[in-house]
Design a protein around this motif. Structure first.
Motif, short mmCIF file in Angstrom:
data_model
loop_
_atom_site.label_atom_id
_atom_site.label_comp_id
_atom_site.label_asym_id
_atom_site.label_seq_id
_atom_site.Cartn_x
_atom_site.Cartn_y
_atom_site.Cartn_z
N UNK A 188 0.85 -1.18 0.00
CA UNK A 188 0.00 0.00 0.00
C UNK A 188 0.88 1.23 0.00
N UNK A 189 0.30 2.37 -0.21
CA UNK A 189 1.08 3.60 -0.22
C UNK A 189 1.57 3.95 -1.61
N UNK A 190 2.37 5.01 -1.71
CA UNK A 190 2.78 5.50 -3.02
C UNK A 190 3.84 4.66 -3.73
N UNK A 191 4.54 3.79 -3.01
CA UNK A 191 5.58 2.95 -3.63
C UNK A 191 5.30 1.49 -3.34
N UNK A 192 5.60 0.64 -4.29
CA UNK A 192 5.43 -0.80 -4.13
C UNK A 192 6.76 -1.36 -3.63
N UNK A 193 6.97 -1.24 -2.31
CA UNK A 193 8.27 -1.56 -1.71
C UNK A 193 8.66 -3.02 -1.88
N UNK A 194 7.71 -3.94 -1.75
CA UNK A 194 8.08 -5.34 -1.90
C UNK A 194 8.58 -5.61 -3.31
N UNK A 195 7.99 -4.98 -4.33
CA UNK A 195 8.47 -5.15 -5.70
C UNK A 195 9.93 -4.69 -5.82
N UNK A 196 10.28 -3.61 -5.12
CA UNK A 196 11.65 -3.11 -5.14
C UNK A 196 12.60 -4.09 -4.44
#
Length: 55
Positions: free
Chosen positions: A7-15
């Protein structure tokens, strides 16, 4: 295999997933990274200081 909810503005797990694939592809592991800090700047590097990026 687990499940990540993003959730949120960035897809951290994808990074994180992309970074892990990059590590595997280049055979670079946690002990191959370093951080250099000087009074006016700092940077991280992989394998050797010449392969760096500003922080």
């Amino acid at each position: 295999m687990g499940k990540a909810v993003q959730g949120g503005p960035r897809r951290l797990w994808d990074e994180v997933d992309a970074a892990l694939h990059w590590q595997d592809e280049h055979r670079i592991h946690g002990h191959d990274f370093g951080i250099t800090v000087e009074p006016d700047r700092q940077w991280a590097w992989a394998e050797r200081p010449e392969r760096h990026w500003e922080m």
